[in-house]
Motif scaffolding. Structure first.
Motif, PDB file in Angstrom:
ATOM      1  N   LEU A 384       6.546  -1.573  -7.904  1.00  4.35           N
ATOM      2  CA  LEU A 384       7.162  -2.065  -9.132  1.00  4.35           C
ATOM      3  C   LEU A 384       6.464  -3.349  -9.575  1.00  4.35           C
ATOM      4  O   LEU A 384       5.964  -4.116  -8.741  1.00  4.35           O
ATOM      5  CB  LEU A 384       8.655  -2.352  -8.907  1.00  4.35           C
ATOM      6  N   ASP A 385       6.490  -3.580 -10.882  1.00  4.87           N
ATOM      7  CA  ASP A 385       5.981  -4.855 -11.361  1.00  4.87           C
ATOM      8  C   ASP A 385       7.096  -5.889 -11.313  1.00  4.87           C
ATOM      9  O   ASP A 385       8.196  -5.633 -10.820  1.00  4.87           O
ATOM     10  CB  ASP A 385       5.383  -4.710 -12.764  1.00  4.87           C
ATOM     11  N   ARG A 386       6.841  -7.073 -11.842  1.00  9.16           N
ATOM     12  CA  ARG A 386       7.814  -8.162 -11.735  1.00  9.16           C
ATOM     13  C   ARG A 386       9.091  -7.854 -12.497  1.00  9.16           C
ATOM     14  O   ARG A 386      10.159  -8.366 -12.157  1.00  9.16           O
ATOM     15  CB  ARG A 386       7.189  -9.457 -12.283  1.00  9.16           C
ATOM     16  N   ARG A 387       9.028  -6.982 -13.534  1.00  8.62           N
ATOM     17  CA  ARG A 387      10.223  -6.622 -14.310  1.00  8.62           C
ATOM     18  C   ARG A 387      10.924  -5.379 -13.760  1.00  8.62           C
ATOM     19  O   ARG A 387      11.777  -4.816 -14.401  1.00  8.62           O
ATOM     20  CB  ARG A 387       9.833  -6.403 -15.780  1.00  8.62           C
ATOM     21  N   ARG A 388      10.507  -4.950 -12.561  1.00 10.94           N
ATOM     22  CA  ARG A 388      11.088  -3.790 -11.871  1.00 10.94           C
ATOM     23  C   ARG A 388      10.797  -2.480 -12.615  1.00 10.94           C
ATOM     24  O   ARG A 388      11.603  -1.549 -12.561  1.00 10.94           O
ATOM     25  CB  ARG A 388      12.599  -3.944 -11.676  1.00 10.94           C
ATOM     26  N   HIS A 389       9.659  -2.393 -13.282  1.00 13.12           N
ATOM     27  CA  HIS A 389       9.196  -1.125 -13.831  1.00 13.12           C
ATOM     28  C   HIS A 389       8.282  -0.457 -12.806  1.00 13.12           C
ATOM     29  O   HIS A 389       7.496  -1.126 -12.134  1.00 13.12           O
ATOM     30  CB  HIS A 389       8.424  -1.328 -15.143  1.00 13.12           C
ATOM     31  N   ILE A 390       8.377   0.870 -12.715  1.00 14.74           N
ATOM     32  CA  ILE A 390       7.648   1.610 -11.686  1.00 14.74           C
ATOM     33  C   ILE A 390       6.179   1.679 -12.055  1.00 14.74           C
ATOM     34  O   ILE A 390       5.818   2.063 -13.182  1.00 14.74           O
ATOM     35  CB  ILE A 390       8.239   3.026 -11.524  1.00 14.74           C
ATOM     36  N   LEU A 391       5.310   1.317 -11.102  1.00 10.18           N
ATOM     37  CA  LEU A 391       3.867   1.420 -11.274  1.00 10.18           C
ATOM     38  C   LEU A 391       3.352   2.725 -10.683  1.00 10.18           C
ATOM     39  O   LEU A 391       2.647   3.474 -11.355  1.00 10.18           O
ATOM     40  CB  LEU A 391       3.171   0.226 -10.604  1.00 10.18           C
ATOM     41  N   THR A 404       8.101  14.095 -11.956  1.00  9.56           N
ATOM     42  CA  THR A 404       6.691  13.963 -11.636  1.00  9.56           C
ATOM     43  C   THR A 404       6.318  12.482 -11.601  1.00  9.56           C
ATOM     44  O   THR A 404       7.064  11.616 -12.083  1.00  9.56           O
ATOM     45  CB  THR A 404       5.821  14.678 -12.680  1.00  9.56           C
ATOM     46  N   SER A 405       5.152  12.189 -11.037  1.00  5.20           N
ATOM     47  CA  SER A 405       4.711  10.797 -10.961  1.00  5.20           C
ATOM     48  C   SER A 405       4.488  10.216 -12.352  1.00  5.20           C
ATOM     49  O   SER A 405       4.707   9.023 -12.586  1.00  5.20           O
ATOM     50  CB  SER A 405       3.433  10.699 -10.129  1.00  5.20           C
ATOM     51  N   GLN A 406       4.058  11.069 -13.323  1.00 11.71           N
ATOM     52  CA  GLN A 406       3.868  10.591 -14.685  1.00 11.71           C
ATOM     53  C   GLN A 406       5.205  10.247 -15.319  1.00 11.71           C
ATOM     54  O   GLN A 406       5.322   9.271 -16.078  1.00 11.71           O
ATOM     55  CB  GLN A 406       3.139  11.645 -15.534  1.00 11.71           C
ATOM     56  N   GLU A 407       6.235  11.046 -15.028  1.00 15.71           N
ATOM     57  CA  GLU A 407       7.558  10.754 -15.570  1.00 15.71           C
ATOM     58  C   GLU A 407       8.147   9.475 -14.968  1.00 15.71           C
ATOM     59  O   GLU A 407       8.829   8.705 -15.645  1.00 15.71           O
ATOM     60  CB  GLU A 407       8.517  11.920 -15.317  1.00 15.71           C
ATOM     61  N   LEU A 408       7.892   9.267 -13.672  1.00 15.16           N
ATOM     62  CA  LEU A 408       8.432   8.080 -13.011  1.00 15.16           C
ATOM     63  C   LEU A 408       7.725   6.811 -13.447  1.00 15.16           C
ATOM     64  O   LEU A 408       8.348   5.740 -13.505  1.00 15.16           O
ATOM     65  CB  LEU A 408       8.315   8.234 -11.487  1.00 15.16           C
ATOM     66  N   ALA A 409       6.436   6.877 -13.778  1.00 13.23           N
ATOM     67  CA  ALA A 409       5.679   5.694 -14.157  1.00 13.23           C
ATOM     68  C   ALA A 409       6.276   5.084 -15.421  1.00 13.23           C
ATOM     69  O   ALA A 409       6.486   5.766 -16.426  1.00 13.23           O
ATOM     70  CB  ALA A 409       4.213   6.044 -14.369  1.00 13.23           C
ATOM     71  N   GLY A 410       6.559   3.803 -15.354  1.00 13.66           N
ATOM     72  CA  GLY A 410       7.119   3.086 -16.497  1.00 13.66           C
ATOM     73  C   GLY A 410       8.634   3.052 -16.522  1.00 13.66           C
ATOM     74  O   GLY A 410       9.216   2.277 -17.288  1.00 13.66           O
ATOM     75  N   MET A 411       9.320   3.900 -15.729  1.00 14.91           N
ATOM     76  CA  MET A 411      10.786   3.862 -15.712  1.00 14.91           C
ATOM     77  C   MET A 411      11.266   2.590 -15.008  1.00 14.91           C
ATOM     78  O   MET A 411      10.604   2.039 -14.137  1.00 14.91           O
ATOM     79  CB  MET A 411      11.343   5.094 -14.982  1.00 14.91           C
ATOM     80  N   GLU A 454       2.066 -10.491  -8.380  1.00 15.42           N
ATOM     81  CA  GLU A 454       3.056 -10.085  -7.381  1.00 15.42           C
ATOM     82  C   GLU A 454       3.590  -8.712  -7.744  1.00 15.42           C
ATOM     83  O   GLU A 454       3.868  -8.425  -8.918  1.00 15.42           O
ATOM     84  CB  GLU A 454       4.198 -11.106  -7.340  1.00 15.42           C
ATOM     85  N   VAL A 455       3.747  -7.849  -6.768  1.00 16.44           N
ATOM     86  CA  VAL A 455       4.367  -6.536  -6.965  1.00 16.44           C
ATOM     87  C   VAL A 455       5.492  -6.396  -5.945  1.00 16.44           C
ATOM     88  O   VAL A 455       5.569  -7.128  -4.954  1.00 16.44           O
ATOM     89  CB  VAL A 455       3.358  -5.386  -6.796  1.00 16.44           C
ATOM     90  N   HIS A 456       6.396  -5.428  -6.187  1.00 22.22           N
ATOM     91  CA  HIS A 456       7.499  -5.118  -5.290  1.00 22.22           C
ATOM     92  C   HIS A 456       7.314  -3.706  -4.769  1.00 22.22           C
ATOM     93  O   HIS A 456       6.807  -2.825  -5.495  1.00 22.22           O
ATOM     94  CB  HIS A 456       8.843  -5.229  -6.005  1.00 22.22           C
ATOM     95  N   VAL A 457       7.713  -3.494  -3.539  1.00 21.63           N
ATOM     96  CA  VAL A 457       7.648  -2.162  -2.923  1.00 21.63           C
ATOM     97  C   VAL A 457       9.062  -1.769  -2.538  1.00 21.63           C
ATOM     98  O   VAL A 457       9.730  -2.476  -1.770  1.00 21.63           O
ATOM     99  CB  VAL A 457       6.731  -2.154  -1.683  1.00 21.63           C
ATOM    100  N   ALA A 458       9.525  -0.654  -3.094  1.00 21.53           N
ATOM    101  CA  ALA A 458      10.868  -0.145  -2.787  1.00 21.53           C
ATOM    102  C   ALA A 458      10.724   1.117  -1.951  1.00 21.53           C
ATOM    103  O   ALA A 458       9.960   2.032  -2.301  1.00 21.53           O
ATOM    104  CB  ALA A 458      11.630   0.162  -4.065  1.00 21.53           C
ATOM    105  N   MET A 459      11.442   1.160  -0.818  1.00 20.70           N
ATOM    106  CA  MET A 459      11.471   2.345   0.048  1.00 20.70           C
ATOM    107  C   MET A 459      12.884   2.898   0.016  1.00 20.70           C
ATOM    108  O   MET A 459      13.855   2.186   0.329  1.00 20.70           O
ATOM    109  CB  MET A 459      11.059   1.991   1.474  1.00 20.70           C
ATOM    110  N   VAL A 460      13.015   4.156  -0.385  1.00 21.79           N
ATOM    111  CA  VAL A 460      14.318   4.788  -0.574  1.00 21.79           C
ATOM    112  C   VAL A 460      14.417   5.984   0.368  1.00 21.79           C
ATOM    113  O   VAL A 460      13.470   6.785   0.458  1.00 21.79           O
ATOM    114  CB  VAL A 460      14.522   5.237  -2.039  1.00 21.79           C
TER     115      VAL A 460
END
Length: 909
Positions: A384-391, A404-411, A454-460
């Motif tokens: 995620l970027d600093r605004r918590r958008h998915i990279l 899909t990864s394209q659908e998730l990107a930017g969410m 800075e980036v964030h890594v979320a593990m779900v």
């Protein structure tokens, strides 16, 4: 690299360093280091002097008082006579007697030495002739008339290269004679082939007893201090010059050094140095165990390892020297690990250049590794970027969120996760799939700093299956496994909720009638089926707002929030009606009633435990009154709450093996051997602690629990008899019966079944009945006892002499023995009346053909009185207090011969 090659490479440097250290040690260059560590160990390992040698010191007060030196030899003669007359075992002089004094003084000393004989040791020594030009050595020996009747010993001390005296030679050759050193001669040890040892300077020299020469000469000393002791006479005054440089103490008088050598000999502390083999082994063990760690890590860790290894080596040397009479050599292993550290440090400097080359390659591989981790992880990984958008999103994330990864990107992350994601770890969140369905999940959010920001890594992780398992475990923890009803834990929780939110609450305790009879007769499988059917009917009867729980074997509890007395009574009638119909199990029709006790909030209590206790009391009152339902009434609670709640506790203790048995031996008066055991029930209450037997036996008799209690005691006691029999101890066990047991017509059949179950002959069971129980219903009791006797069991009349039975009735009983009550036995050596009663009971019983057991044998004198009166058996604390079967590692035996302390005040004749 091949493992063998890697091992050889790892060992090469440590072994080389070890060999170098041994080579340096062989030159003797490390001896000063070893001496310094030895002196340090002497400081740490101090030990007391034995006190077996006393130094008579030629000290400054003696020199000042006598005001002349050398002293007339007549003084030495007087000193010697005073010491020997005080009982000294051996007297040794560390004084020069090689030159002549006046003829009279020499004759006086010679006479004293002749009288003392071999008890005296005179010194001989070798010294340099400072008057001679070539500085040759010459021998100093006592005059012939002095040494003719005494023993000679060498007092030479040879210092080390640093001028300090550490080692002590066992013998010297003086004028062609091999003489033992003074300490060796005093200790009586054979000098053998000579050699030397290191003196243990850890022995506290200040604790060696000393007497002033002047005090001994004038007779002002304690003779007990020298009686049977070794005495060493010598100079301690600095003016006389007999001072030696030593470890720890710096300077010691020569006579004190001789005493320390003697202490080392008698205490077994003649310290021997490490030879080449132990030193080589210590170096090899050290470099093989620690050399690789010291030479192969980063320098800070290597330095810590070096310091730790050095401390361990020194600590090991301290331990070895404290346990064994040796002087460990620590300098070689310390030098070896120091060389390993230095060589490793030099080698690491050469590796720095190679590491810089590797670093570039590792950086290039990092992105590839991260891609592989994300693609192979079972957890969903989102960057995620600093605004918590998915990279980026891993394959597992696409599968988990069905996008899909394209659908998730930017969410935004909150479009996929319903939770406050301000924290770093969320144990429980809700995930959202593309179709809007949700699932339970866990999420961890970490920060990662890069050069460009800075980036964030979320593990779900999907935890649907785990949550289902946890829910199942939680259900099992709060519900009864047999009926699936709430258990006591969940009942307590719901009671606390109801008491906090409702103005009125009713609590029921329900106990099935005749359930144990069904269980014992038809088996546990039928009993379990019956409990399930009862639970089903109760659920239908009480409705949905109530909480129905199973809290014991056949006990249920019912919680009615908001119920008053009228509602509670109506519900109780519904419950009674639901169980009134017969239960059909395995083609059998079973009628099972229920006793109900009710407690109301707030009238009967404000706490959950209090309401349950009062409902339990009311239920047992209903059982005693043989009525269906009872509401708790404090006016009818004739006993304390504690006493009444013991009923429920006792019932649960019987069913859950919460009781125990203690056993007291019964010994034969003819042989003194153990011939039987009496089983005595004990109850260590979880709240009130150990309870007196009469308290809970009375509870059992008043509430109908005496039958199951007796059954438990019989089963447990016979099981123990079986285990003793398997061990080779053929011991009958005795069990007490209540009047209620003798009214039970099923008792003989129960006993026969238990004996068969444990495969025991009936003669290994003795049934004890008190005299008062026999007279409760004489004819019925006689019939039951005759049935038991026909089965082969031994019957005993307990507490004989305290009841009111007639002799004619006793004569009809099939009893084989009577037990004399302890009240008559325990004081019969002091009370003539008790003695007469005991003797009369023994004679009466023997005339009726009965054997006699005397209880209360507390002392040996009572035992011998019983033996003299012809009693058959004894039982009491003199042989053994009642204790658990596991504590009988052997069987008690009684003495058959009277001791002097066991004479009675009254004769039994």
């Amino acid at each position: 690299m091949h493992p063998a090659r890697r091992l050889r490479r790892a060992l090469t440097l440590p072994l080389f360093c070890g060999a170098a250290a041994l080579a340096v040690w062989a030159t003797g260059a490390l001896q000063p280091v070893d001496d310094a560590f030895t002196d340090l160990r002497f400081h740490l390992l101090t030990r007391p002097a034995s006190g077996r040698i006393v130094v008579v010191a030629i000290d400054p007060p003696s020199l000042k008082e006598l005001d002349i030196w050398p002293w007339p030899r007549g003084l030495h003669a007087t000193l010697l006579e005073n010491l020997l007359s005080a009982g000294a075992r051996t007297v040794a002089f560390d004084l020069d007697f090689s030159s002549r004094s006046t003829p009279g003084e020499d004759r006086e000393l010679a006479a004293a030495l002749t009288a003392a004989g071999r008890q005296v040791i005179l010194p001989a020594f070798i010294q340099r002739n400072s008057r001679s030009e070539d500085d040759r050595l010459w021998a100093s020996v006592p005059l012939a008339e002095f040494s003719e009747h005494t023993r000679l010993a060498s007092i030479n001390i040879v210092p080390e290269s640093d001028g300090r005296a550490r080692r002590y030679r066992r013998q010297f050759v003086i004028e062609g004679r091999t003489l033992p050193s003074l300490a060796v001669a005093l200790s009586g040890e054979d000098p053998g082939s000579g050699g030397s040892f290191t003196i243990d300077f850890g022995i506290r020299a200040e604790e060696i007893p000393q007497l002033s020469y002047l005090d001994v000469l004038t007779g002002h000393f304690d003779v007990d201090q020298v009686r049977d002791q070794v005495i060493l006479v010598g100079a301690t005054s600095v003016e006389l010059g007999d001072q030696v440089s030593v470890p720890i103490h710096t300077i010691l008088p020569g006579v004190i050094l001789q005493a320390l050598a003697y202490e080392s000999l008698v205490q077994g502390r003649t310290l021997a140095p490490f030879g080449p083999v132990p030193v080589t082994l210590s170096v090899l063990i050290t470099v093989l165990a620690f050399g690789g760690a010291i030479s192969g890590r980063r320098w800070r860790l290597s330095l810590v390892s070096l310091l730790g290894t050095g401390a361990a080596i020194f600590a090991a040397s301290v331990t070895i020297q404290s346990l064994l009479p040796v002087v460990p050599s620590v300098a070689p292993p310390l030098l070896a690990v120091g060389l390993c550290f230095g060589a490793g440090l030099a080698r690491r400097l050469d590796r720095q250049g190679l590491r810089l080359l590797w670093q570039h390659q590792l950086i290039q591989q990092r992105d590839l590794v991260m891609d592989q981790v994300m693609s192979s992880s079972f957890d969903a990984i989102l960057t995620l970027d600093r605004r918590r958008h998915i990279l980026t999103a891993s394959a597992a994330a696409c599968q988990l969120f069905t996008r899909t990864s394209q659908e998730l990107a930017g969410m935004r992350l909150d479009e996929l996760i319903r939770a406050d994601v301000g924290g770093r770890r969320l144990d429980r969140v809700t995930g959202v799939r593309a179709d809007g369905s949700t699932f339970p999940a866990e999420m961890v959010l970490n920060d990662m700093r890069l050069d460009d920001g800075e980036v964030h890594v979320a593990m779900v992780r999907d935890v649907t299956e785990r949550q289902a398992q946890e829910d199942a475990l939680r259900h099992r923890a709060t519900h009864d496994a047999l009926t699936d009803l709430p258990n006591r834990v969940l009942l307590q929780e719901r009671m606390k909720e109801a008491l906090a939110t409702c103005n009125r609450v009713a609590v029921f305790i329900l106990d099935l009638n005749r359930f144990r009879e069904v269980n014992d007769t038809l088996g546990h499988h039928v009993g379990d089926g019956l409990l399930r059917d009862v639970a089903h009917r109760l659920r239908e009867a009480v409705g949905g707002d109530a909480t129905l729980a199973r809290i014991g074997g056949d006990e249920f509890a019912l919680l009615l929030p908001g119920a008053d007395e009228a509602t509670a009574c109506a519900t109780a009638r519904c419950v009674q009606a639901s169980l009134a119909r017969p239960f059909i199990l395995n083609t059998l029709s079973l009628d099972v009633g229920v006793s109900i006790g009710i407690a109301l909030y707030p009238e009967h209590g404000t706490l959950a435990t209090e309401l349950l206790q009062h409902a339990d009391v009311a239920m047992y009152h209903a059982k005693r009154q043989r009525c269906d339902t009872t509401i708790y009434d404090p006016e009818k609670d004739l006993h304390s709450v504690r006493h009444l709640t013991l009923v429920g506790d006792l019932k649960r203790a019987i069913h859950s093996n919460g009781l125990s048995l203690a056993y007291q031996p019964k010994l034969s008066c003819a042989t003194g051997e153990t011939v039987g055991m009496e089983a005595l029930v004990r109850w260590n209450h979880p709240v009130h602690g150990p309870l007196p037997v009469e308290d809970f036996i009375r509870v059992a008799e008043n509430t109908g629990l005496i039958q199951p209690l007796t059954h438990w005691v019989l089963r447990t006691a016979l099981g123990q008899a079986r285990r003793w029999r398997d061990r080779g101890w053929h011991l009958p066990v005795a069990v007490n019966l209540s009047v209620h047991n003798l009214k039970d017509g099923h008792l003989p059949r129960l006993l026969s079944r238990l004996l068969t179950e444990w495969d025991l002959p009936p003669e290994l069971l003795t049934l004890e009945v008190t005299e008062s129980v026999l007279m409760d219903n004489p004819e019925r009791t006689l019939g039951v006892m005759e049935d038991l006797a026909r089965l082969g069991m031994r019957l005993s009349i307990d507490d004989f002499g305290t009841g009111y039975s007639s002799l004619s009735y006793l004569k009809r009983l099939p009893a084989r023995e009577v037990k004399i009550d302890r009240a008559f036995v325990m004081n019969m050596d002091r009370d003539q009346d008790d003695l007469v009663i005991v003797r009369s009971i023994i004679d009466l019983a023997h005339n009726l053909g009965l054997e006699v057991v005397a209880e209360g044998v507390e002392r040996e004198v009572l035992w011998h009185q019983l033996v003299d009166m012809g009693c058959d058996f004894g039982q009491g604390h003199f042989f053994s207090k009642p204790k658990e079967a596991a504590r009988f590692t052997s069987l008690p035996r009684a003495p058959m011969h009277r001791s002097a302390e066991s004479q009675p005040r009254f004769s039994p004749a």
